[in-house]
Design an enzyme around this catalytic site. Structure first.
Site, PDB file in Angstrom:
ATOM      1  N   SER A 128       0.857  -1.191  -0.146  1.00  0.00           N
ATOM      2  CA  SER A 128       0.032  -0.046  -0.110  1.00  0.00           C
ATOM      3  C   SER A 128       0.901   1.435  -0.016  1.00  0.00           C
ATOM      4  CB  SER A 128      -0.949   0.193   1.137  1.00  0.00           C
ATOM      5  OG  SER A 128      -1.361   1.598   1.466  1.00  0.00           O
ATOM      6  N   HIS A 144      -1.255  -1.242  -4.271  1.00  0.00           N
ATOM      7  CA  HIS A 144      -2.364  -0.690  -3.870  1.00  0.00           C
ATOM      8  C   HIS A 144      -2.282   0.849  -3.552  1.00  0.00           C
ATOM      9  CE1 HIS A 144      -6.038  -1.730  -1.498  1.00  0.00           C
ATOM     10  NE2 HIS A 144      -5.727  -0.974  -0.602  1.00  0.00           N
ATOM     11  N   ASP A 147      -4.390   3.806  -2.165  1.00  0.00           N
ATOM     12  CA  ASP A 147      -5.607   4.167  -1.359  1.00  0.00           C
ATOM     13  C   ASP A 147      -5.906   5.638  -1.401  1.00  0.00           C
ATOM     14  OD1 ASP A 147      -5.943   1.775   0.534  1.00  0.00           O
ATOM     15  OD2 ASP A 147      -3.896   2.274   1.114  1.00  0.00           O
ATOM     16  N   MET A 160      -8.556   8.671  -0.230  1.00  0.00           N
ATOM     17  CA  MET A 160      -9.345   9.104   0.984  1.00  0.00           C
ATOM     18  C   MET A 160      -9.668  10.420   0.845  1.00  0.00           C
ATOM     19  SD  MET A 160      -7.035   7.604   3.828  1.00  0.00           S
ATOM     20  CE  MET A 160      -6.524   5.742   4.107  1.00  0.00           C
ATOM     21  N   HIS A 165      -7.829   1.624  -4.308  1.00  0.00           N
ATOM     22  CA  HIS A 165      -9.107   1.429  -3.351  1.00  0.00           C
ATOM     23  C   HIS A 165      -9.752   2.604  -2.923  1.00  0.00           C
ATOM     24  CE1 HIS A 165      -9.576   0.259   1.286  1.00  0.00           C
ATOM     25  NE2 HIS A 165     -10.832   0.468   0.596  1.00  0.00           N
ATOM     26  N   MET A 171     -11.836   4.767  -1.044  1.00  0.00           N
ATOM     27  CA  MET A 171     -12.407   5.332   0.335  1.00  0.00           C
ATOM     28  C   MET A 171     -13.134   6.590   0.268  1.00  0.00           C
ATOM     29  SD  MET A 171      -9.714   3.642   2.760  1.00  0.00           S
ATOM     30  CE  MET A 171      -8.393   3.705   1.393  1.00  0.00           C
ATOM     31  N   MET A 192     -12.150  -5.459   4.514  1.00  0.00           N
ATOM     32  CA  MET A 192     -11.289  -4.522   5.496  1.00  0.00           C
ATOM     33  C   MET A 192     -10.954  -5.356   6.716  1.00  0.00           C
ATOM     34  SD  MET A 192     -10.367  -2.155   3.771  1.00  0.00           S
ATOM     35  CE  MET A 192      -9.467  -1.407   5.089  1.00  0.00           C
ATOM     36  N   ASP A 208      -7.255  -6.102   3.779  1.00  0.00           N
ATOM     37  CA  ASP A 208      -6.375  -4.960   3.804  1.00  0.00           C
ATOM     38  C   ASP A 208      -6.472  -4.402   5.224  1.00  0.00           C
ATOM     39  OD1 ASP A 208      -5.401  -2.467   3.531  1.00  0.00           O
ATOM     40  OD2 ASP A 208      -6.940  -1.797   2.093  1.00  0.00           O
TER      41      ASP A 208
HETATM   42  C1  DX5 Z   1      -6.594   1.786   5.461  1.00  0.00           C
HETATM   43  C2  DX5 Z   1      -5.706   1.440   4.064  1.00  0.00           C
HETATM   44  C3  DX5 Z   1      -4.733   0.309   3.680  1.00  0.00           C
HETATM   45  C4  DX5 Z   1      -3.517   0.628   4.476  1.00  0.00           C
HETATM   46  C5  DX5 Z   1      -2.883  -0.597   5.266  1.00  0.00           C
HETATM   47  O1  DX5 Z   1      -7.504   2.325   5.348  1.00  0.00           O
HETATM   48  O2  DX5 Z   1      -7.186   0.857   3.170  1.00  0.00           O
HETATM   49  O3  DX5 Z   1      -4.374  -0.024   2.851  1.00  0.00           O
HETATM   50  O4  DX5 Z   1      -2.715   1.398   3.793  1.00  0.00           O
HETATM   51  O5  DX5 Z   1      -2.073  -0.203   6.074  1.00  0.00           O
HETATM   52  P1  DX5 Z   1      -1.292  -1.157   6.978  1.00  0.00           P
HETATM   53  O6  DX5 Z   1      -0.962  -2.404   6.300  1.00  0.00           O
HETATM   54  O7  DX5 Z   1       0.044  -0.457   7.750  1.00  0.00           O
HETATM   55  O8  DX5 Z   1      -2.359  -1.510   7.933  1.00  0.00           O
HETATM   56 ZN    ZN Z   2      -6.553  -0.052   1.163  1.00  0.00          ZN
END
Ligand code: DX5
Ligand code: ZN
Length: 216
Positions: free
Chosen positions: A7, A32, A34, A36, A65, A67, A139, A177
């Site tokens: 990620s 990956h 992310d 947000m 991903h 979010m 998740m 994840d």
């Molecule tokens: C959290 C993200 C993850 C995050 C995982 O909301 O969707 O992808 O980066 O990080 P670790 O592996 O540190 O939990």
């Molecule tokens: Zn993620």
């Protein structure tokens, strides 16, 4: 063998290209990414313009991903910016019709599609879509931040999805994840997972390749 998807959230942004090269050379399978929005989750990360830059410096499969609230509003920008897979949250959708339209829209654009469920969202919520999906993202932490501890509730969901997949002859991959390291990753593999996302475990280390190998 399980796929490993580092990620990018935990990468060093002052030398992002170097970090991407290191995970690529370290045999990462996917990257990956992310996204947000500070609304669906209480944190803000990065959007599609950075994805476009990232797509130019790597051949890794780009696992996006989302979010974010109203993913249907922004999905075209992520498609244009090089996403290979777009995963949105079922909790961000208002109704079944919009969800089906979004799934088909992503597929029609030649991009793979996945749905993610938060730790407290039951698998039954997405039962109607399973046969249409390329990926189900379970998740194992509340989405929003890297570095949290793995929630064991994810294991039962992975097993449940694996059972349903066999029963219905579906072909989606199961991805997990949040809080993944060698120990929690092993538990997920035993439960039937196909893709392990790991952020802090890989990037908070001096040897990304070793960490990636330890998850496989
Ligand atoms: C959290 C993200 C993850 C995050 C995982 O909301 O969707 O992808 O980066 O990080 P670790 O592996 O540190 O939990
Ligand atoms: Zn993620």
């Amino acid at each position: 063998m399980v796929k490993v998807a580092p990620s990018l959230l935990s990468a060093n942004f002052t030398c992002l290209k170097d970090d991407i090269e290191k995970i690529e050379n370290g045999k990462a399978d996917w990257l990956h990414y992310d996204v947000m929005d500070g609304h669906f989750v209480p944190n803000i990360s990065f959007g599609y313009s950075i994805l476009e830059d990232v797509s130019k410096v790597t051949n890794l499969f780009l696992d996006v991903h989302l979010m974010i609230s109203e993913p249907q509003k922004y999905v075209n920008e992520f498609i244009k910016s090089g996403a290979n897979l777009i995963v949105f949250h079922i909790e961000a959708m208002d109704n079944k019709e919009d969800t089906l339209v979004l799934i088909h829209h992503i597929k029609e654009n030649g991009v793979r599609v996945g749905i993610s469920i938060k730790p407290n969202t039951p698998v039954d919520t997405i039962q109607d879509y399973l046969s249409l999906l390329d990926v189900v993202l379970v998740m194992s932490v509340e989405p929003g931040f890297g570095g949290q501890s793995f929630k064991e509730i994810a294991l039962a969901k992975i097993k449940d999805l694996d059972t349903r997949r066999k029963e219905n002859n579906d072909r989606y991959l199961i991805e997990v994840d949040g809080g993944i390291n060698e120990t929690t990753g092993k538990k997920c593999k035993d439960a039937g997972v196909d893709v392990l996302v790991a952020g802090s475990y890989i990037f908070n280390s001096d040897d990304y390749a070793q960490r990636i190998a330890s998850l496989k």
